[in-house]
Scaffold this motif. Structure first.
Motif, PDB file in Angstrom:
ATOM      1  N   ALA A 168       6.100   0.250  14.889  1.00 40.11           N
ATOM      2  CA  ALA A 168       6.874   1.076  15.648  1.00 40.11           C
ATOM      3  C   ALA A 168       6.533   2.518  14.897  1.00 40.11           C
ATOM      4  CB  ALA A 168       8.267   0.915  15.610  1.00 40.11           C
ATOM      5  N   PRO A 169       6.282   3.437  15.878  1.00 41.80           N
ATOM      6  CA  PRO A 169       5.766   4.777  15.482  1.00 41.80           C
ATOM      7  C   PRO A 169       7.053   5.348  14.336  1.00 41.80           C
ATOM      8  CG  PRO A 169       5.609   4.739  17.857  1.00 41.80           C
ATOM      9  CD  PRO A 169       6.151   3.362  17.415  1.00 41.80           C
ATOM     10  N   SER A 170       8.250   4.997  14.649  1.00 40.90           N
ATOM     11  CA  SER A 170       9.302   5.521  13.455  1.00 40.90           C
ATOM     12  C   SER A 170       9.041   4.955  12.292  1.00 40.90           C
ATOM     13  CB  SER A 170      10.420   5.157  14.239  1.00 40.90           C
ATOM     14  OG  SER A 170      10.845   3.897  14.458  1.00 40.90           O
ATOM     15  N   GLN A 171       8.326   3.753  12.185  1.00 41.81           N
ATOM     16  CA  GLN A 171       8.108   2.733  11.014  1.00 41.81           C
ATOM     17  C   GLN A 171       6.863   3.186  10.084  1.00 41.81           C
ATOM     18  OE1 GLN A 171      10.760   1.130   9.735  1.00 41.81           O
ATOM     19  NE2 GLN A 171      11.875   1.947  11.511  1.00 41.81           N
ATOM     20  N   VAL A 172       6.033   3.950  10.800  1.00 36.97           N
ATOM     21  CA  VAL A 172       4.896   4.286  10.296  1.00 36.97           C
ATOM     22  C   VAL A 172       4.884   5.141   9.194  1.00 36.97           C
ATOM     23  CG1 VAL A 172       2.602   5.500  10.532  1.00 36.97           C
ATOM     24  CG2 VAL A 172       3.369   3.837  12.368  1.00 36.97           C
ATOM     25  N   ARG A 173       4.297   4.729   7.860  1.00 37.32           N
ATOM     26  CA  ARG A 173       4.383   5.654   6.478  1.00 37.32           C
ATOM     27  C   ARG A 173       2.855   5.923   6.091  1.00 37.32           C
ATOM     28  NH1 ARG A 173       8.342   2.063   3.068  1.00 37.32           N
ATOM     29  NH2 ARG A 173       7.039   0.250   3.728  1.00 37.32           N
ATOM     30  N   LEU A 174       2.828   7.178   5.564  1.00 35.95           N
ATOM     31  CA  LEU A 174       1.640   7.515   4.848  1.00 35.95           C
ATOM     32  C   LEU A 174       1.445   6.908   3.595  1.00 35.95           C
ATOM     33  CD1 LEU A 174       1.586  11.125   5.563  1.00 35.95           C
ATOM     34  CD2 LEU A 174       0.444   9.469   6.846  1.00 35.95           C
ATOM     35  N   GLN A 175       2.489   6.115   2.898  1.00 37.35           N
ATOM     36  CA  GLN A 175       2.287   5.550   1.996  1.00 37.35           C
ATOM     37  C   GLN A 175       2.865   4.078   1.810  1.00 37.35           C
ATOM     38  OE1 GLN A 175       4.065   8.151  -1.281  1.00 37.35           O
ATOM     39  NE2 GLN A 175       2.357   9.752  -0.844  1.00 37.35           N
ATOM     40  N   PRO A 176       2.408   3.286   2.644  1.00 39.28           N
ATOM     41  CA  PRO A 176       2.795   1.775   2.916  1.00 39.28           C
ATOM     42  C   PRO A 176       2.970   0.935   1.809  1.00 39.28           C
ATOM     43  CG  PRO A 176       0.625   1.969   3.983  1.00 39.28           C
ATOM     44  CD  PRO A 176       0.908   3.427   3.317  1.00 39.28           C
ATOM     45  N   SER A 177       3.714  -0.007   1.659  1.00 42.66           N
ATOM     46  CA  SER A 177       3.722  -1.008   0.496  1.00 42.66           C
ATOM     47  C   SER A 177       2.764  -2.189   0.991  1.00 42.66           C
ATOM     48  CB  SER A 177       4.976  -1.541   0.338  1.00 42.66           C
ATOM     49  OG  SER A 177       5.672  -1.946   1.560  1.00 42.66           O
ATOM     50  N   ALA A 178       2.565  -3.039   0.011  1.00 40.24           N
ATOM     51  CA  ALA A 178       1.495  -4.069   0.301  1.00 40.24           C
ATOM     52  C   ALA A 178       2.333  -5.048   1.383  1.00 40.24           C
ATOM     53  CB  ALA A 178       1.414  -5.031  -0.851  1.00 40.24           C
ATOM     54  N   GLY A 179       3.528  -5.210   1.379  1.00 43.16           N
ATOM     55  CA  GLY A 179       4.255  -6.068   2.529  1.00 43.16           C
ATOM     56  C   GLY A 179       3.877  -5.326   3.980  1.00 43.16           C
ATOM     57  N   ASP A 180       3.956  -4.261   3.867  1.00 42.86           N
ATOM     58  CA  ASP A 180       3.568  -3.476   5.229  1.00 42.86           C
ATOM     59  C   ASP A 180       2.433  -4.276   6.118  1.00 42.86           C
ATOM     60  OD1 ASP A 180       5.887  -2.070   5.054  1.00 42.86           O
ATOM     61  OD2 ASP A 180       4.912  -0.467   4.320  1.00 42.86           O
ATOM     62  N   GLY A 181       1.397  -4.930   5.480  1.00 43.02           N
ATOM     63  CA  GLY A 181       0.366  -5.536   6.016  1.00 43.02           C
ATOM     64  C   GLY A 181      -0.678  -4.381   6.689  1.00 43.02           C
ATOM     65  N   TYR A 182      -0.523  -3.152   6.313  1.00 42.82           N
ATOM     66  CA  TYR A 182      -1.678  -2.139   6.418  1.00 42.82           C
ATOM     67  C   TYR A 182      -1.702  -1.216   5.397  1.00 42.82           C
ATOM     68  CZ  TYR A 182       1.927   1.188   7.946  1.00 42.82           C
ATOM     69  OH  TYR A 182       2.993   1.696   7.771  1.00 42.82           O
ATOM     70  N   ALA A 183      -2.847  -0.555   5.057  1.00 41.78           N
ATOM     71  CA  ALA A 183      -3.002   0.504   4.161  1.00 41.78           C
ATOM     72  C   ALA A 183      -3.961   1.478   4.614  1.00 41.78           C
ATOM     73  CB  ALA A 183      -3.527  -0.054   2.955  1.00 41.78           C
ATOM     74  N   TRP A 184      -3.728   2.684   4.135  1.00 47.81           N
ATOM     75  CA  TRP A 184      -4.602   3.978   4.586  1.00 47.81           C
ATOM     76  C   TRP A 184      -5.975   3.933   3.681  1.00 47.81           C
ATOM     77  CZ3 TRP A 184      -3.844   4.831   9.525  1.00 47.81           C
ATOM     78  CH2 TRP A 184      -2.491   5.059   9.728  1.00 47.81           C
ATOM     79  N   SER A 185      -6.946   3.866   4.259  1.00 48.45           N
ATOM     80  CA  SER A 185      -8.282   4.278   3.494  1.00 48.45           C
ATOM     81  C   SER A 185      -8.637   5.743   3.753  1.00 48.45           C
ATOM     82  CB  SER A 185      -9.510   3.110   4.034  1.00 48.45           C
ATOM     83  OG  SER A 185     -10.758   3.777   3.292  1.00 48.45           O
ATOM     84  N   VAL A 186      -9.026   6.510   2.676  1.00 52.62           N
ATOM     85  CA  VAL A 186      -9.316   7.965   3.084  1.00 52.62           C
ATOM     86  C   VAL A 186     -10.216   8.400   2.257  1.00 52.62           C
ATOM     87  CG1 VAL A 186      -7.578   8.754   1.458  1.00 52.62           C
ATOM     88  CG2 VAL A 186      -7.927  10.147   3.256  1.00 52.62           C
ATOM     89  N   THR A 187     -11.043   9.331   2.715  1.00 51.38           N
ATOM     90  CA  THR A 187     -12.282   9.953   1.880  1.00 51.38           C
ATOM     91  C   THR A 187     -11.761  10.666   0.818  1.00 51.38           C
ATOM     92  OG1 THR A 187     -12.376  11.715   3.332  1.00 51.38           O
ATOM     93  CG2 THR A 187     -13.869   9.831   3.705  1.00 51.38           C
TER      94      THR A 187
END
Length: 233
Positions: free
Chosen positions: A33-52
């Motif tokens: 859900a858009p309201s649950q999106v985080r820029l610093q997610p935890s491992a349990g969120d199932g996603y992570a952010w890769s950034v240059t």
């Protein structure tokens, strides 16, 4: 309608959340859900952010307290220098950048949706770079070994050239000696031939002299006496 500063920030924040949620679903396959999106997610969120490296500052704030400029930058860089990946993929990428052994960094599974991501391409390029580096190391070792053998062959060539120079000098000396000896032999042969000629011709000449003497003696004996008359007048 003119929006207030807070309303404007809320508007762009919502746009940013929706864009991030859609991106997560597109790249990772998770519905967030858009309201649950985080820029610093935890491992349990199932996603992570890769950034240059140059855009790491985009993840240092929370979406709830960000600025309009942050939201706009995130939307602009999404899919370019910022993208959603699985936590395993991010861990593998970070491990590979740390040059860990390949057996420790290989992911347990493959994500078809990440095959076109810049993170996957970076990993491929880093892997190719390590392979090229290894190949360069092997090539350098081979070149060093070849250079060592070349130097050894060069030293051996110089040694053989020195030996050849000594042999050539001895051959030249022997050739001169052979010429000298051959000249002496030719001279001796000519002298020997002269003596042989003289020894062979001496008896024949003596016999001819004896025959001449005998002939003269016989002629003198056979010639009658000549009478000499004296005229008295």
């Amino acid at each position: 309608m003119v929006l207030s500063s807070n309303e404007k920030r809320a508007f762009f924040r919502q746009q940013c959340r929706e864009a991030l949620a859609a991106h997560i679903h597109d790249r990772v396959g998770l519905v967030v859900a858009p309201s649950q999106v985080r820029l610093q997610p935890s491992a349990g969120d199932g996603y992570a952010w890769s950034v240059t490296e140059s855009k790491k500052s985009l993840l240092q704030s929370n979406l709830g307290s960000g600025s309009v400029g942050l939201y706009r930058s995130i939307c602009e860089e999404l899919g370019r220098s910022l993208e959603a990946v699985t936590p395993q993929t991010l861990q593998v990428a970070q491990s590979e950048r740390g040059h860990l052994p390949e057996k420790e960094t290989r992911p347990t599974g493959s994500d078809e949706k990440e095959s076109g991501s810049f993170t996957a391409k970076i990993r491929e390029m880093e892997c190719a770079n390590r392979e090229i580096s290894s190949e360069l190391d092997r090539t350098r070792m081979h070149l060093e070994d070849s250079l060592r053998k070349k130097n050894e062959l060069h030293a051996e060539t110089l040694r053989l050239q020195d030996e050849l120079g000594g042999v050539s000098s001895r051959v030249s000396h022997l050739e001169d000696e052979l010429v000298r000896v051959t000249g002496g032999i030719d001279k001796a042969m000519r002298v020997l031939q002269v003596y042989q000629t003289q020894d062979g011709s001496a008896p024949e000449h003596g016999d001819r002299q004896d025959e001449s003497v005998d002939s003269m003696d016989g002629t003198m004996l056979e010639t009658p006496p000549v009478s000499i008359r004296v005229d008295a007048s």
